[in-house]
Design an enzyme around this catalytic site. Structure first.
Site, PDB file in Angstrom:
ATOM      1  N   ALA A  53       1.042  -1.137  -0.056  1.00 59.30           N
ATOM      2  CA  ALA A  53       0.094   0.004  -0.303  1.00 59.30           C
ATOM      3  C   ALA A  53       0.829   1.380   0.173  1.00 59.30           C
ATOM      4  CB  ALA A  53      -0.973  -0.145   1.262  1.00 59.30           C
ATOM      5  N   LEU A  54       1.705   1.248  -0.929  1.00 59.97           N
ATOM      6  CA  LEU A  54       2.891   2.229  -0.813  1.00 59.97           C
ATOM      7  C   LEU A  54       2.232   3.611  -1.312  1.00 59.97           C
ATOM      8  CD1 LEU A  54       5.626   0.173  -3.077  1.00 59.97           C
ATOM      9  CD2 LEU A  54       5.302   0.476  -0.647  1.00 59.97           C
ATOM     10  N   HIS A  55       3.041   4.505  -0.458  1.00 60.17           N
ATOM     11  CA  HIS A  55       2.852   5.883  -0.372  1.00 60.17           C
ATOM     12  C   HIS A  55       4.165   6.777  -0.899  1.00 60.17           C
ATOM     13  CE1 HIS A  55       4.136   5.941   3.602  1.00 60.17           C
ATOM     14  NE2 HIS A  55       2.985   5.182   4.042  1.00 60.17           N
ATOM     15  N   HIS A  58       7.229   5.763   1.429  1.00 58.56           N
ATOM     16  CA  HIS A  58       7.932   4.644   0.951  1.00 58.56           C
ATOM     17  C   HIS A  58       8.794   4.844  -0.200  1.00 58.56           C
ATOM     18  CE1 HIS A  58       4.247   2.537   2.713  1.00 58.56           C
ATOM     19  NE2 HIS A  58       5.214   2.049   3.432  1.00 58.56           N
ATOM     20  N   ASP A 172       8.295   5.348  12.044  1.00 55.24           N
ATOM     21  CA  ASP A 172       8.242   3.993  13.269  1.00 55.24           C
ATOM     22  C   ASP A 172       9.295   4.069  13.978  1.00 55.24           C
ATOM     23  OD1 ASP A 172       5.443   2.531  12.307  1.00 55.24           O
ATOM     24  OD2 ASP A 172       6.719   2.907  10.546  1.00 55.24           O
ATOM     25  N   MET A 206       2.326  10.353   6.426  1.00 54.61           N
ATOM     26  CA  MET A 206       1.794   9.512   5.719  1.00 54.61           C
ATOM     27  C   MET A 206       1.815   8.012   6.122  1.00 54.61           C
ATOM     28  SD  MET A 206       3.469  10.808   2.018  1.00 54.61           S
ATOM     29  CE  MET A 206       3.306  12.366   1.433  1.00 54.61           C
ATOM     30  N   ARG A 209      -2.457   3.283   6.634  1.00 51.41           N
ATOM     31  CA  ARG A 209      -3.703   3.247   7.509  1.00 51.41           C
ATOM     32  C   ARG A 209      -4.373   4.449   7.367  1.00 51.41           C
ATOM     33  NH1 ARG A 209      -0.041  -0.348  10.895  1.00 51.41           N
ATOM     34  NH2 ARG A 209      -1.146  -2.355  11.363  1.00 51.41           N
TER      35      ARG A 209
HETATM   36  P1  AMP Z   1       5.259  -0.154   6.360  1.00 53.43           P
HETATM   37  O1  AMP Z   1       4.761  -0.399   5.055  1.00 53.43           O
HETATM   38  O2  AMP Z   1       3.998   0.627   7.161  1.00 53.43           O
HETATM   39  O3  AMP Z   1       5.420  -1.226   7.393  1.00 53.43           O
HETATM   40  O4  AMP Z   1       6.381   0.711   6.462  1.00 53.43           O
HETATM   41  C1  AMP Z   1       7.414   0.300   5.656  1.00 53.43           C
HETATM   42  C2  AMP Z   1       8.515   1.321   5.951  1.00 53.43           C
HETATM   43  O5  AMP Z   1       8.318   2.518   5.653  1.00 53.43           O
HETATM   44  C3  AMP Z   1       9.169   1.471   7.480  1.00 53.43           C
HETATM   45  O6  AMP Z   1      10.415   1.770   7.519  1.00 53.43           O
HETATM   46  C4  AMP Z   1       8.177   2.795   7.870  1.00 53.43           C
HETATM   47  O7  AMP Z   1       9.048   3.368   8.683  1.00 53.43           O
HETATM   48  C5  AMP Z   1       8.401   3.651   6.670  1.00 53.43           C
HETATM   49  N1  AMP Z   1       7.347   4.602   6.419  1.00 53.43           N
HETATM   50  C6  AMP Z   1       6.276   4.558   6.757  1.00 53.43           C
HETATM   51  N2  AMP Z   1       5.273   5.660   6.684  1.00 53.43           N
HETATM   52  C7  AMP Z   1       6.379   6.481   6.403  1.00 53.43           C
HETATM   53  C8  AMP Z   1       6.557   8.157   6.140  1.00 53.43           C
HETATM   54  N3  AMP Z   1       5.504   8.638   6.379  1.00 53.43           N
HETATM   55  N4  AMP Z   1       7.700   8.693   5.859  1.00 53.43           N
HETATM   56  C9  AMP Z   1       8.874   7.904   5.833  1.00 53.43           C
HETATM   57  N5  AMP Z   1       8.850   6.596   6.043  1.00 53.43           N
HETATM   58  C10 AMP Z   1       7.540   5.864   6.188  1.00 53.43           C
END
Ligand code: AMP
Length: 300
Positions: A53-55, A58, A172, A206, A209
């Site tokens: 669910a990349l934004h 990511h 995180d 971002m 969720r």
């Molecule tokens: P997730 O897909 O939510 O498990 O996140 C994957 C990676 O992206 C983790 O290292 C997160 O800390 C990082 N991440 C999530 N949201 C953001 C954001 N808004 N800005 C920078 N990195 C992010």
């Protein structure tokens, strides 16, 4: 613009996309074979673990990884081991096709998107348990098995990819410190790098969720970051930690959040601090808007 020009531009864009489309693999063996080829060619390898669910957040991690490595692997795996029994594993957004398209535009070279039984085959019996930053009484107080799930999957992904560098988001923050500790403790040679939190124009961090938020909740959501920023400003201006935290908690609650925690900790260890000279400091918060749990943190 003449239609032939538009056609030519569209073709160029398509070609560029095709040129940079990542290889999508779902088996560890295939991942390892590709990594071995890149190594033989002398390339440095970067890893960006995600749950998809990349934004843009990511995407920024991929861009950071590209500064340090010539070949970039993005993993997409919604890891059941890090979700608690009443959490959102089942409804977590899964958008692989759109994710791969996004990765094509940022020059990721390989997307590793394994099925659950490739990662946790029948008979799987290992779990990585951590203390230290993973037991700081922040996220771990509300998600007791979360970090052992994270540590287990991250140890596996780091072993599978054998990358030179792996990038994690400060979004995180407790996870980032736990993973640094994990890599050190298990002698994993991959260098762990941090990337700053990317935010919406109104300040909301971002997150995959954020799609759960109703339009009214989305309107309120930036108040979490707003309160953290103001609390940090107050601390820098000399206000006591207790008073600044009280102000922050009251403001976040008044905005309509149900607070899990709003805390100030040592930025390197997450140890409790008594005053602003015990720094560097980090403000960290988790709070629910309706059924959506948001987390955020900032440097003081
Ligand atoms: P997730 O897909 O939510 O498990 O996140 C994957 C990676 O992206 C983790 O290292 C997160 O800390 C990082 N991440 C999530 N949201 C953001 C954001 N808004 N800005 C920078 N990195 C992010």
């Amino acid at each position: 613009m003449a239609s032939s020009d538009i056609e030519a531009r569209t073709k160029r864009q398509r070609d560029r996309k095709t040129m940079t489309a990542p290889i999508v693999v779902d088996r560890i063996e295939t991942l390892r074979a590709q990594v071995a080829r890149w190594r033989a060619e002398g390339h440095k390898i970067g890893l960006v673990p995600t749950m998809g669910a990349l934004h843009q957040g990511h995407v920024s991690l991929v861009e950071e990884a590209r500064k340090h490595a010539a070949r970039i692997i993005v993993t997409i795996f919604v890891n059941p081991a890090q979700f608690g029994p009443s959490e959102d594993f089942g409804k977590y957004p899964r958008t692989l096709e759109a994710d791969v398209e996004k990765l094509a535009t940022v020059g990721a070279d390989l997307c590793f998107a394994p099925p659950v039984d490739e990662i946790y085959p029948k008979g799987f019996s290992t779990r990585v348990e951590m203390s230290g930053p993973a037991r700081a009484e922040l996220e771990d107080s509300f998600r007791p098995s979360h970090f052992s799930g994270v540590a287990t999957i991250v140890a596996k992904l780091l072993n599978q990819a054998q990358a030179d560098v792996a990038v994690f988001g400060e979004k995180d923050y407790q996870q980032l410190l736990a993973i640094r500790r994990l890599a050190r403790d298990l002698d994993i040679p991959t260098q762990i790098r941090a990337a700053p939190t990317l935010r919406e124009p109104d300040g909301l961090a971002m997150s995959s969720r954020n799609v759960y938020l109703s339009s009214e909740e989305r309107r309120v959501a930036p108040a979490l970051y707003g309160a953290l920023r103001e609390a940090a400003r107050r601390i820098r201006a000399g206000e006591g930690l207790g008073a600044a935290l009280d102000w922050g908690r009251a403001t976040i609650a008044e905005a309509g959040f149900a607070i899990d925690y709003v805390e100030i900790r040592h930025a390197d260890t997450l140890a409790r601090v008594k005053n602003s000279h015990d720094g560097p400091l980090r403000l960290l918060a988790a709070a629910k808007l309706g059924s959506t749990r948001l987390i955020d943190n900032i440097a003081v």
